[in-house]
Motif scaffolding. Structure first.
Motif, short mmCIF file in Angstrom:
data_model
loop_
_atom_site.label_atom_id
_atom_site.label_comp_id
_atom_site.label_asym_id
_atom_site.label_seq_id
_atom_site.Cartn_x
_atom_site.Cartn_y
_atom_site.Cartn_z
N GLY A 131 0.80 -1.22 0.00
CA GLY A 131 0.00 0.00 0.00
C GLY A 131 0.83 1.27 0.00
O GLY A 131 0.30 2.37 -0.20
N VAL A 200 -5.67 2.18 0.50
CA VAL A 200 -4.34 1.62 0.80
C VAL A 200 -4.46 0.20 1.34
O VAL A 200 -3.75 -0.72 0.90
N GLY A 204 -3.34 -3.08 -0.68
CA GLY A 204 -2.27 -3.84 -0.03
C GLY A 204 -2.70 -5.27 0.28
O GLY A 204 -1.92 -6.22 0.08
#
Length: 570
Positions: A131, A200, A204
């Motif tokens: 991320g 994020v 991720g």
């Protein structure tokens, strides 16, 4: 056939197919013809060497992909204007042959490269590592367009979060989220910050799951950087729209289905995975109205595919349905939430009626009188926009009471009879209104799609653009503008129909690797596309943003494999 004859046939066929493709797409530069020819030679030679690996099914599916690609990308064809129909047909056939060879070659290459599916032990800290590119780049958009991007849709929910009566025109859950976040800081920036954080974590997590399955880190680092650099991810992370969260959850939900398929259903037996599945499902059903039907339809197919896991799937599905029922029932009543406008579902029928009126189609006096009650016939003609229903449905003269709540059946009967009387006109209206879904080549003029905005709409809340860094704002504005440069650049980056095509194509490759159940991975985003297809109000990329996100992980997914699977294409 000896090698020399095979070589001459390859050269001749590539020359003809390249010429046809060039005329089909109005190619004028000779250097492009040379490039097309050389690529064609390589593809035809490669396919000829692997003819024994293809099945009849491969040829049929790739032919369908080729036809869709040509039809969807067809432009004005200026080089063919004024020519006989036979020449059009010949050019299409040659272009079809060329595209067929290219797609077959890519299919073979991808199937030759594989990542063995594994179940590795890797630290969850890798989620933040993958991320990281988004953590570094997304805040630049917030600095550039501080405190965020807000349109009239944004302020419709911002107002409710600040005391206006609740309504469910835009999903109430996003309003409640805003209302919760502004308890920390009463600024759109806090919403943008939350969206960046969620983006994020989901990006991720998805890449982390692929690393667990054995995908090399170098490839995943590249994908992480690409996701961070994609302009829609950056500008949408700071745009206050419910669509952003919905499509992020659609990505997460699809990733969970990939895990289900790879594990043959066993993934859902672990408590941590159940939590992730429920989290993604709730996000899917609460942040856009079409999310709940998408979830319900998908759940039926999931039960059929993994009925042996019914002890896990049934309570999970029932609990999600019950939560949704309580939320839309007692909670809505307690909060005095007003229903959404049902007229939003009538975009396609309205456009079809309007097109019939504009072109003086066949209508009885009774049909005209009823349609005139809804909206004066002269105004249908004046306000009709072939690619968006907004000018008509948001007009002050548009009479919803002529349809809802008591005359909806009458509306359906009139629409259906008018459609039967004017099939060509209603199909034409449908094709144009839904072009954002299926057409890769963006229509010129009125048919151009909206991609993103960077402004803050005029409002009564005192929210204005704040200049944090003029240099960063100029840099990000220029970057966004470059991304929507007319032509190939805009098509590749912003046209969701192209991303749908790529996702389906690589989904087919995954099907060849994993079998029928792998098609479950395509189902959530395709159900989302179908729900947009039947009720799309305008040519806006944000409705199909999730298609771009899902495309990325389906490409990765198609490179995985199971050890026991054959190397053969069939």
């Amino acid at each position: 056939m000896n090698n020399q004859t095979r070589f001459l046939v390859t050269i001749f066929l590539s020359a003809l197919a390249s010429l046809g493709l060039g005329y089909f797409f109005d190619v004028k530069e000779w250097i492009l013809y040379v490039f097309i020819f050389l690529v064609g030679v390589i593809a035809i030679h490669f396919v000829n060497k692997n003819l024994s690996t293809y099945t009849i099914g491969n040829y049929i599916i790739i032919s369908l992909f080729s036809i869709f690609l040509l039809v969807s990308t067809k432009g004005e064809q200026l080089l063919l204007q004024g020519n006989h129909f036979i020449l059009y047909l010949l050019v299409f056939l040659l272009g079809f042959i060329y595209v067929n060879f290219i797609l077959l070659a890519i299919l073979t290459i991808v199937l030759r490269y594989k990542v063995e599916s594994k179940e590795l032990e890797i630290s969850k800290f890798r989620i933040l590592i993958y991320g990281l590119p988004t953590i570094l780049i997304a805040p630049l958009y917030l600095i550039a367009f501080f405190p965020g991007v807000l349109t009239p849709d944004s302020f419709a929910q911002w107002g409710q979060a600040h005391g206006a009566p609740y309504n469910n025109w835009h999903p109430l859950m996003y309003t409640l989220l805003i209302e919760t976040l502004i308890q920390i800081i009463d600024s759109p920036a806090i919403v943008a910050g939350f969206q960046i954080l969620l983006m994020v974590l989901i990006f991720g997590y998805c890449l982390y799951r692929f690393e667990l399955r054995g995908v090399p880190r170098k490839i995943l680092y590249i994908v992480a950087i690409v996701l961070a650099l994609l302009p829609m991810n950056g500008i949408y992370s700071v745009t206050v729209w419910k669509d952003i969260l919905y499509n992020l959850f659609l990505l997460l939900f699809t990733m969970n289905i990939i895990e289900m398929v790879l594990s043959k259903g066993r993934w859902i037996s672990k408590s941590g995975n159940i939590s992730v599945f429920i989290f993604s499902s709730l996000g899917l059903i609460f942040f856009r109205h079409n999310g709940f039907p998408v979830f319900l339809v998908f759940s039926m197919f999931l039960f059929l595919a993994y009925w042996r896991q019914w002890k896990q799937l049934l309570p999970i599905t029932l609990s999600i349905v019950i939560v949704h029922s309580i939320y839309t029932g007692p909670i809505f009543e307690a909060l005095k939430v007003r229903d959404s406008d049902p007229n939003e579902l009538l975009s396609i029928p309205s456009q079809q009626l309007a097109n019939v009126i504009v072109h003086d189609g066949i209508m009885t006096e009774g049909q005209k009188n009823y349609i005139n009650e809804i909206f004066p016939l002269a105004m249908w003609k004046e306000y009709y926009h072939p690619y968006t229903s907004d000018p008509i449905k948001f007009s002050d003269e548009y009479n919803r009471e002529a349809i809802f709540p008591n005359r909806f059946n009458e509306y359906l009967k009139v629409w259906w009879s008018v459609s039967l009387q004017n099939p060509t006109l209603v199909i034409d209206a449908f094709v144009k209104q839904t072009s954002i879904v299926w057409q890769i080549n963006e229509p010129e003029g009125l048919g151009q799609q909206s991609t993103y905005v960077t402004y803050i709409h005029e409002n009564k809340y005192g929210i204005e653009r704040i200049t944090v860094s003029e240099n960063i704002r100029n840099m990000m504005t220029e970057y966004l503008e470059v991304s929507k440069t007319e032509g190939v650049v805009k098509m590749v980056i912003w046209r969701p129909a192209l991303h749908m095509f790529i996702a389906l194509y690589f989904g087919y490759i995954a099907y060849l690797r994993f079998g029928m159940k792998s098609l479950l991975v395509l189902l959530p985003f395709m159900l989302n596309i179908m729900s947009i297809f039947v009720a799309v109000p305008a040519q806006s990329y944000r409705y199909l943003y999730g298609t771009t996100l899902v495309m990325v992980i389906i490409i990765l997914y198609s490179f995985l494999s199971e050890k026991e699977k054959s190397k053969n294409v069939s």
